[in-house]
Design a protein around this motif. Structure first.
Motif, PDB file in Angstrom:
ATOM      1  N   TYR A 143       0.828  -1.218   0.000  1.00 51.38           N
ATOM      2  CA  TYR A 143       0.000   0.000   0.000  1.00 51.38           C
ATOM      3  C   TYR A 143       0.857   1.262   0.000  1.00 51.38           C
ATOM      4  O   TYR A 143       0.618   2.180  -0.786  1.00 51.38           O
ATOM      5  CB  TYR A 143      -0.910  -0.018   1.224  1.00 51.38           C
ATOM      6  N   ILE A 144       1.865   1.303   0.864  1.00 56.73           N
ATOM      7  CA  ILE A 144       2.630   2.543   0.969  1.00 56.73           C
ATOM      8  C   ILE A 144       3.513   2.781  -0.255  1.00 56.73           C
ATOM      9  O   ILE A 144       3.696   3.926  -0.665  1.00 56.73           O
ATOM     10  CB  ILE A 144       3.439   2.625   2.278  1.00 56.73           C
ATOM     11  N   VAL A 145       4.014   1.696  -0.887  1.00 57.74           N
ATOM     12  CA  VAL A 145       4.750   1.943  -2.140  1.00 57.74           C
ATOM     13  C   VAL A 145       3.778   2.257  -3.270  1.00 57.74           C
ATOM     14  O   VAL A 145       4.133   2.946  -4.232  1.00 57.74           O
ATOM     15  CB  VAL A 145       5.697   0.780  -2.521  1.00 57.74           C
ATOM     16  N   GLY A 146       2.533   1.796  -3.143  1.00 60.98           N
ATOM     17  CA  GLY A 146       1.504   2.193  -4.101  1.00 60.98           C
ATOM     18  C   GLY A 146       1.186   3.678  -3.989  1.00 60.98           C
ATOM     19  O   GLY A 146       0.959   4.351  -5.000  1.00 60.98           O
ATOM     20  N   LEU A 147       1.182   4.187  -2.754  1.00 61.26           N
ATOM     21  CA  LEU A 147       0.998   5.626  -2.555  1.00 61.26           C
ATOM     22  C   LEU A 147       2.106   6.403  -3.266  1.00 61.26           C
ATOM     23  O   LEU A 147       1.852   7.417  -3.925  1.00 61.26           O
ATOM     24  CB  LEU A 147       1.017   5.965  -1.069  1.00 61.26           C
ATOM     25  N   VAL A 148       3.339   5.914  -3.108  1.00 61.39           N
ATOM     26  CA  VAL A 148       4.484   6.567  -3.760  1.00 61.39           C
ATOM     27  C   VAL A 148       4.321   6.538  -5.278  1.00 61.39           C
ATOM     28  O   VAL A 148       4.476   7.556  -5.960  1.00 61.39           O
ATOM     29  CB  VAL A 148       5.810   5.895  -3.348  1.00 61.39           C
ATOM     30  N   ALA A 149       3.987   5.361  -5.807  1.00 64.89           N
ATOM     31  CA  ALA A 149       3.844   5.231  -7.262  1.00 64.89           C
ATOM     32  C   ALA A 149       2.740   6.139  -7.788  1.00 64.89           C
ATOM     33  O   ALA A 149       2.886   6.799  -8.828  1.00 64.89           O
ATOM     34  CB  ALA A 149       3.571   3.776  -7.628  1.00 64.89           C
ATOM     35  N   GLY A 150       1.614   6.167  -7.066  1.00 57.89           N
ATOM     36  CA  GLY A 150       0.498   6.986  -7.502  1.00 57.89           C
ATOM     37  C   GLY A 150       0.830   8.468  -7.538  1.00 57.89           C
ATOM     38  O   GLY A 150       0.386   9.192  -8.437  1.00 57.89           O
ATOM     39  N   LYS A 151       1.615   8.918  -6.572  1.00 56.24           N
ATOM     40  CA  LYS A 151       1.999  10.331  -6.514  1.00 56.24           C
ATOM     41  C   LYS A 151       3.109  10.679  -7.505  1.00 56.24           C
ATOM     42  O   LYS A 151       3.152  11.785  -8.039  1.00 56.24           O
ATOM     43  CB  LYS A 151       2.450  10.693  -5.100  1.00 56.24           C
ATOM     44  N   GLU A 152       4.018   9.746  -7.737  1.00 56.85           N
ATOM     45  CA  GLU A 152       5.209  10.058  -8.522  1.00 56.85           C
ATOM     46  C   GLU A 152       5.072   9.771 -10.013  1.00 56.85           C
ATOM     47  O   GLU A 152       5.878  10.246 -10.811  1.00 56.85           O
ATOM     48  CB  GLU A 152       6.412   9.274  -7.965  1.00 56.85           C
ATOM     49  N   GLN A 193       9.752  15.440  -1.519  1.00 60.02           N
ATOM     50  CA  GLN A 193       9.380  15.668  -0.123  1.00 60.02           C
ATOM     51  C   GLN A 193       7.862  15.702   0.042  1.00 60.02           C
ATOM     52  O   GLN A 193       7.318  15.232   1.046  1.00 60.02           O
ATOM     53  CB  GLN A 193       9.992  16.970   0.383  1.00 60.02           C
ATOM     54  N   GLU A 194       7.174  16.242  -0.944  1.00 62.21           N
ATOM     55  CA  GLU A 194       5.710  16.282  -0.886  1.00 62.21           C
ATOM     56  C   GLU A 194       5.130  14.883  -0.788  1.00 62.21           C
ATOM     57  O   GLU A 194       4.205  14.622   0.011  1.00 62.21           O
ATOM     58  CB  GLU A 194       5.165  16.995  -2.125  1.00 62.21           C
ATOM     59  N   THR A 195       5.671  13.960  -1.579  1.00 62.17           N
ATOM     60  CA  THR A 195       5.192  12.579  -1.536  1.00 62.17           C
ATOM     61  C   THR A 195       5.535  11.935  -0.201  1.00 62.17           C
ATOM     62  O   THR A 195       4.713  11.215   0.392  1.00 62.17           O
ATOM     63  CB  THR A 195       5.788  11.765  -2.691  1.00 62.17           C
ATOM     64  N   LEU A 196       6.736  12.172   0.294  1.00 65.07           N
ATOM     65  CA  LEU A 196       7.139  11.600   1.572  1.00 65.07           C
ATOM     66  C   LEU A 196       6.234  12.080   2.704  1.00 65.07           C
ATOM     67  O   LEU A 196       5.825  11.285   3.567  1.00 65.07           O
ATOM     68  CB  LEU A 196       8.592  11.961   1.878  1.00 65.07           C
ATOM     69  N   ASP A 197       5.898  13.353   2.707  1.00 62.58           N
ATOM     70  CA  ASP A 197       5.011  13.893   3.732  1.00 62.58           C
ATOM     71  C   ASP A 197       3.637  13.245   3.649  1.00 62.58           C
ATOM     72  O   ASP A 197       3.020  12.913   4.674  1.00 62.58           O
ATOM     73  CB  ASP A 197       4.883  15.409   3.585  1.00 62.58           C
ATOM     74  N   TYR A 198       3.161  13.076   2.437  1.00 56.61           N
ATOM     75  CA  TYR A 198       1.859  12.434   2.218  1.00 56.61           C
ATOM     76  C   TYR A 198       1.870  10.995   2.732  1.00 56.61           C
ATOM     77  O   TYR A 198       0.934  10.554   3.429  1.00 56.61           O
ATOM     78  CB  TYR A 198       1.538  12.472   0.721  1.00 56.61           C
ATOM     79  N   VAL A 199       2.934  10.257   2.410  1.00 53.55           N
ATOM     80  CA  VAL A 199       3.031   8.861   2.849  1.00 53.55           C
ATOM     81  C   VAL A 199       3.138   8.780   4.367  1.00 53.55           C
ATOM     82  O   VAL A 199       2.516   7.916   5.007  1.00 53.55           O
ATOM     83  CB  VAL A 199       4.225   8.163   2.165  1.00 53.55           C
ATOM     84  N   ASN A 200       3.899   9.673   4.976  1.00 53.05           N
ATOM     85  CA  ASN A 200       3.995   9.710   6.439  1.00 53.05           C
ATOM     86  C   ASN A 200       2.622   9.833   7.083  1.00 53.05           C
ATOM     87  O   ASN A 200       2.305   9.154   8.069  1.00 53.05           O
ATOM     88  CB  ASN A 200       4.857  10.898   6.881  1.00 53.05           C
ATOM     89  N   GLU A 201       1.815  10.719   6.529  1.00 51.53           N
ATOM     90  CA  GLU A 201       0.473  10.935   7.068  1.00 51.53           C
ATOM     91  C   GLU A 201      -0.368   9.671   6.975  1.00 51.53           C
ATOM     92  O   GLU A 201      -1.079   9.293   7.927  1.00 51.53           O
ATOM     93  CB  GLU A 201      -0.200  12.082   6.310  1.00 51.53           C
ATOM     94  N   LYS A 202      -0.285   8.997   5.838  1.00 53.33           N
ATOM     95  CA  LYS A 202      -1.063   7.770   5.639  1.00 53.33           C
ATOM     96  C   LYS A 202      -0.561   6.644   6.548  1.00 53.33           C
ATOM     97  O   LYS A 202      -1.365   5.846   7.055  1.00 53.33           O
ATOM     98  CB  LYS A 202      -0.995   7.336   4.172  1.00 53.33           C
ATOM     99  N   ILE A 203       0.744   6.568   6.760  1.00 53.64           N
ATOM    100  CA  ILE A 203       1.287   5.553   7.662  1.00 53.64           C
ATOM    101  C   ILE A 203       0.728   5.745   9.070  1.00 53.64           C
ATOM    102  O   ILE A 203       0.318   4.785   9.739  1.00 53.64           O
ATOM    103  CB  ILE A 203       2.827   5.596   7.667  1.00 53.64           C
ATOM    104  N   GLU A 204       0.703   6.980   9.535  1.00 54.30           N
ATOM    105  CA  GLU A 204       0.145   7.275  10.861  1.00 54.30           C
ATOM    106  C   GLU A 204      -1.324   6.856  10.932  1.00 54.30           C
ATOM    107  O   GLU A 204      -1.782   6.323  11.951  1.00 54.30           O
ATOM    108  CB  GLU A 204       0.290   8.759  11.184  1.00 54.30           C
ATOM    109  N   GLN A 205      -2.058   7.090   9.870  1.00 55.87           N
ATOM    110  CA  GLN A 205      -3.474   6.727   9.860  1.00 55.87           C
ATOM    111  C   GLN A 205      -3.664   5.215   9.892  1.00 55.87           C
ATOM    112  O   GLN A 205      -4.594   4.714  10.535  1.00 55.87           O
ATOM    113  CB  GLN A 205      -4.154   7.336   8.624  1.00 55.87           C
ATOM    114  N   ILE A 206      -2.782   4.482   9.217  1.00 59.06           N
ATOM    115  CA  ILE A 206      -2.854   3.015   9.267  1.00 59.06           C
ATOM    116  C   ILE A 206      -2.553   2.525  10.678  1.00 59.06           C
ATOM    117  O   ILE A 206      -3.268   1.682  11.230  1.00 59.06           O
ATOM    118  CB  ILE A 206      -1.876   2.391   8.248  1.00 59.06           C
TER     119      ILE A 206
END
Length: 328
Positions: A143-152, A305-318
């Motif tokens: 999921y989290i690498v999918g978040l990265v792929a989707g953003k990048e 950095q924008e993607t990393l911040d986004y992924v950090n937020e989602k990790i916390e939510q998980i």
């Protein structure tokens, strides 16, 4: 400096205490012997076999136990290699990977006094009393690498290359597709399986086709077959996402990140329970984001950095149970 909730290199030995408080280590650790039986792919697969062996090497260094491995060249060798380990006097026999599930199950029933552990398998209620299952939340890593792929992605086309179409790899795929959809509903995910963990040439060929069809990022959960995906990413000057270990060293400019799964920690902690006299057969250990056992690789140079911040937020939510990642 970029900040990311990623996996460090230090083993977190205090996490997931296996059974209550650890008793004092056995006085004769030198007498303990652990034998690992590799899945097809071998000890240098850049994936879960290699990571498992690294965990055994670390605990050998820390506690002075004896460790060794027997490589399986084909699935037909699993049962014979387990027999060899039993005859060799191993206190614990470790099987690595989903393909070994039946061989370990059969051996556990044939040798009820022999202790076994297996990576990436959960027998559920059928877990023998002499087996510990070491499992991970692959769907979270996907999921989290999918978040990265989707953003990048720049093309809104990404890919997933699986090794064998089994339960473990399917969890990576399902999580990845969910992450891509969450980050970028317009992105399309191409999916194909190699049907092998050791066919780098076919992995490379599949990746070539996906890149030619417009994908600019491909996540491979395919063992040694995934090395071919990374090679093609380098040739095309596009991106690949690695798996299990930080695979950025294979192509520093073209590995976007890796879906880390710290098999070494799961193996280390399981063997430590044996050393401490706390080995609890019949149980399943589950490692995930909440204990930092899956996550993004430490290398994040190719991610914004924008993607990393986004992924950090989602990790916390998980971790806070605000997001439930699908596994099926």
């Amino acid at each position: 400096m970029k900040k990311i909730l990623c996996l460090g290199t230090t083993l977190m030995l205090s996490m997931l205490a296996l059974v209550g408080c650890s008793s004092s280590s056995e006085s004769n650790n030198d007498d303990l012997k652990v034998t690992m039986i590799t899945s097809v792919g071998g000890i240098n697969d850049q994936s879960f076999n290699q990571s498992s062996w690294e965990g055994l090497q670390e605990i050998e260094k820390d506690f002075g136990i004896k460790v060794n491995y027997i490589e399986s060249k084909q699935e037909a060798e699993y049962a014979t290699n387990i027999e060899t380990a039993v005859d060799g006097g191993a206190d614990l026999i470790l099987g690595t990977g989903f393909p070994m599930q039946q061989a370990i199950l059969d051996a556990a029933k044939n040798y009820p006094d022999q202790k076994f552990a297996i990576v990436d398998v959960d027998y559920g209620q059928d877990t023998p009393e002499n087996v510990v299952c070491i499992t991970f939340t692959e769907e979270q890593a996907g999921y989290i690498v999918g978040l990265v792929a989707g953003k990048e992605t720049k093309t809104n086309k990404v890919g997933f290359v699986g090794g064998m179409d089994n339960e473990v790899i399917k969890k990576f795929e399902v999580g990845y597709k969910a992450g891509v959809a969450e980050a970028n509903p317009d992105a399309d995910v191409q999916v194909q399986y190699v049907n092998s963990f050791v066919d780098a040439a076919k992995g490379k060929s599949i990746a070539q086709q996906m890149y030619s069809n417009g994908a600019d990022i491909i996540f491979s959960a395919a063992g040694d077959s995934g090395v071919g995906v990374i090679e093609m990413a380098k040739e095309k000057d596009l991106y690949a996402i690695g798996v299990d270990r930080d695979q950025s060293s294979l192509a520093p400019e073209n590995v976007l990140t890796s879906a880390m799964k710290k098999v070494n920690e799961g193996v280390y902690n399981t063997v430590k329970s044996l050393i401490d006299g706390n080995f609890e057969g019949g149980s399943t250990l589950r490692f995930g984001l909440e204990d930092n056992s899956v996550g993004l690789a430490p290398t994040t140079n190719n991610i914004s950095q924008e993607t990393l911040d986004y992924v950090n937020e989602k990790i916390e939510q998980i971790i806070n149970n605000e997001i439930t990642v699908p596994s099926k």
